[in-house]
Design a protein around this motif. Sequence first.
Motif, PDB file in Angstrom:
ATOM      1  N   ILE A   1     -17.538   0.411   6.772  1.00  0.00           N
ATOM      2  CA  ILE A   1     -16.616  -0.749   6.198  1.00  0.00           C
ATOM      3  C   ILE A   1     -15.563  -0.338   5.797  1.00  0.00           C
ATOM      4  O   ILE A   1     -15.359   0.181   4.493  1.00  0.00           O
ATOM      5  N   ALA A   2     -14.241  -1.016   6.233  1.00  0.00           N
ATOM      6  CA  ALA A   2     -13.177  -0.642   5.661  1.00  0.00           C
ATOM      7  C   ALA A   2     -12.420  -1.561   4.787  1.00  0.00           C
ATOM      8  O   ALA A   2     -12.898  -2.871   4.610  1.00  0.00           O
ATOM      9  N   PHE A   3     -11.559  -0.952   4.218  1.00  0.00           N
ATOM     10  CA  PHE A   3     -10.551  -1.743   3.105  1.00  0.00           C
ATOM     11  C   PHE A   3     -11.326  -2.127   1.811  1.00  0.00           C
ATOM     12  O   PHE A   3     -10.312  -2.731   0.687  1.00  0.00           O
ATOM     13  N   VAL A   4     -12.455  -2.249   1.632  1.00  0.00           N
ATOM     14  CA  VAL A   4     -12.933  -2.657   0.215  1.00  0.00           C
ATOM     15  C   VAL A   4     -12.414  -1.873  -0.848  1.00  0.00           C
ATOM     16  O   VAL A   4     -12.101  -2.305  -1.960  1.00  0.00           O
ATOM     17  N   GLY A   5     -12.272  -0.431  -0.619  1.00  0.00           N
ATOM     18  CA  GLY A   5     -12.064   0.611  -1.616  1.00  0.00           C
ATOM     19  C   GLY A   5     -10.577   0.310  -1.734  1.00  0.00           C
ATOM     20  O   GLY A   5      -9.986   0.862  -2.756  1.00  0.00           O
ATOM     21  N   LEU A   6      -9.776  -0.327  -0.859  1.00  0.00           N
ATOM     22  CA  LEU A   6      -8.188  -0.281  -1.024  1.00  0.00           C
ATOM     23  C   LEU A   6      -7.936  -1.560  -1.717  1.00  0.00           C
ATOM     24  O   LEU A   6      -7.139  -1.517  -2.892  1.00  0.00           O
ATOM     25  N   MET A   7      -8.667  -2.612  -1.370  1.00  0.00           N
ATOM     26  CA  MET A   7      -8.161  -3.964  -1.961  1.00  0.00           C
ATOM     27  C   MET A   7      -8.481  -4.001  -3.323  1.00  0.00           C
ATOM     28  O   MET A   7      -7.617  -4.331  -4.428  1.00  0.00           O
ATOM     29  N   VAL A   8      -9.855  -3.956  -3.767  1.00  0.00           N
ATOM     30  CA  VAL A   8     -10.470  -4.068  -4.971  1.00  0.00           C
ATOM     31  C   VAL A   8      -9.681  -3.648  -6.118  1.00  0.00           C
ATOM     32  O   VAL A   8      -9.729  -4.345  -7.137  1.00  0.00           O
ATOM     33  N   PRO A   9      -9.389  -2.377  -6.106  1.00  0.00           N
ATOM     34  CA  PRO A   9      -8.930  -1.631  -7.284  1.00  0.00           C
ATOM     35  C   PRO A   9      -7.558  -2.209  -7.820  1.00  0.00           C
ATOM     36  O   PRO A   9      -7.487  -2.612  -8.983  1.00  0.00           O
ATOM     37  N   HIS A  10      -6.760  -2.641  -6.676  1.00  0.00           N
ATOM     38  CA  HIS A  10      -5.484  -3.327  -6.889  1.00  0.00           C
ATOM     39  C   HIS A  10      -5.604  -4.604  -7.714  1.00  0.00           C
ATOM     40  O   HIS A  10      -5.123  -5.058  -8.473  1.00  0.00           O
TER      41      HIS A  10
ATOM     42  N   LEU B   1      -2.959  -3.985   3.171  1.00  0.00           N
ATOM     43  CA  LEU B   1      -2.391  -2.727   3.431  1.00  0.00           C
ATOM     44  C   LEU B   1      -0.837  -2.659   3.610  1.00  0.00           C
ATOM     45  O   LEU B   1      -0.056  -1.922   2.906  1.00  0.00           O
ATOM     46  N   ILE B   2      -0.457  -3.734   4.327  1.00  0.00           N
ATOM     47  CA  ILE B   2       0.930  -3.704   4.549  1.00  0.00           C
ATOM     48  C   ILE B   2       1.972  -4.205   3.328  1.00  0.00           C
ATOM     49  O   ILE B   2       2.797  -3.832   3.127  1.00  0.00           O
ATOM     50  N   ALA B   3       1.265  -5.201   2.618  1.00  0.00           N
ATOM     51  CA  ALA B   3       1.767  -5.750   1.443  1.00  0.00           C
ATOM     52  C   ALA B   3       2.170  -4.630   0.583  1.00  0.00           C
ATOM     53  O   ALA B   3       3.169  -4.474  -0.189  1.00  0.00           O
ATOM     54  N   ILE B   4       0.950  -3.857   0.402  1.00  0.00           N
ATOM     55  CA  ILE B   4       1.076  -2.854  -0.812  1.00  0.00           C
ATOM     56  C   ILE B   4       2.277  -1.821  -0.250  1.00  0.00           C
ATOM     57  O   ILE B   4       3.094  -1.250  -1.020  1.00  0.00           O
ATOM     58  N   ALA B   5       2.241  -1.148   1.053  1.00  0.00           N
ATOM     59  CA  ALA B   5       2.991  -0.239   1.541  1.00  0.00           C
ATOM     60  C   ALA B   5       4.620  -0.909   1.775  1.00  0.00           C
ATOM     61  O   ALA B   5       5.521  -0.260   0.939  1.00  0.00           O
TER      62      ALA B   5
END
Length: 336
Positions: free
Chosen positions: A262-271, A326-330
Motif C-alpha cells: 500500500i503506497a503513499f501513506v508513509g509519504l502523506m501522513v508525516p507532512h 507527491l507532485i505538490a511536495i516536489a
Amino acid sequence: MHSKRNRNPKLLAGLATGVAVLLFVMLFSVLRGIQSFGVRELWQAYALFDGSNEHLLISTVRMPRTLIAAAVGASLAMAGVIMQVLTRNPLASPSVFGINAGASLCVVAALVLYGSSLTIGGMIPIALAGAAVTAVIVFVLGSLGGGKLDTARLTLAGASIAAFSASLTSGLILLNGQALEDALFWMIGSVSGRKLEHLQQVLPYMSLGWLVALGIGPSLNVMALGDDNAKGLGMRLKLVQSLAAAAVILLAGSSVAAAGPIAFVGLMVPHVCRAIAGEDHRWLLPYSAVAGALLLVGADLLSRFVLMPREVPVGIATALLGVPFLIAIARRRKHD
C-alpha cells in the motif's frame, strides 16, 4: 516560556481527540458497508454469538479488516517519519524508496514457488527479508562516492530499485499464470479478505517496530540537526541509524506481509502531522501513527461505497490521494 509550557497539554489533547476520532471511524467501518449493522448487533456478535451470517460477517470480515487497516496505516506512517529523518528527504517513504517493492518481489517469488500453500506466517519472514535487503541496497547506493548519504543519490537509488523490483515482479507473474490470481490479489494492496490470524501473526513484528520507533524519538530530534551536530552532542549516530533502519524494516515488511504494498501513506501522513504537532518526534511519531491508522481505515471505508456493490482496493484509493500529494511536495521543494 508560558506558551512553551502550554504546548504539551495542547498536543496531548490533540492526540486524545485523534484517538477518539479513530475509534469512531473504526466503529463505523465495522458497522457500515453493503450490509449495515447497529451497535447492538456488534455487541451480540461477541457476547451472544449464534453463528448467523450477520455475526460471522462482523466477527470474521469487518472487524479483522478494520483492525488490520489501523495497524498497517499506523506502521507505514511511522516508517515514513523515520525515513524522512534518516534520509533528510521530505519525499522519503517505504513506497517511494522501493522498500515495499522489494518486499513485494520476494513475496511474489515465494507465491510463484509455493502457490496458495504459502501462508501469512510464511510471508512474514520473506517480506521482512525483502525489505531488509532492499533497504541495504538503497542505502549502499546512496552512500557511494563519498561515504556519506547523499539525498539525491538516495532518491534515485530508491526509485531505480522500486522500478527494477516492479519489473521483475511483473515478469514473474506473466511467466507463471498459475500464481497470477493470488499474486495480483495480494499485490494490489488491500485489507479485504484478511483474517484475524493475519493480524495476530504480524502484530509481534509491528509492535516491536512501534516500540523501537517511539524509543528513538528523542534521538531523531538530534539526528535531524545533522550528522556533525549529532556527534558533537554525544549521540551514537551509527547505533541510532541502525535502530531506525531496523524499525523501518519491521514496520514496512510486516505491513506488506499483512496487506500487500500500500503506497503513499508513509509519504502523506508525516507532512500533515508536522503542520499540527511540529518537528518534535516524541509527538510526531504518535500523531502519525494515529493519523496513518485513520487514513487507511477511512480510505477502506470509502472504497466500499465508490462503486457499490463492488469494492475498490484500498491501495488504489491511497495512490489516487498520494500521487497529487507527491507532485505538490516536489513542486514546493523546487520553488523553495
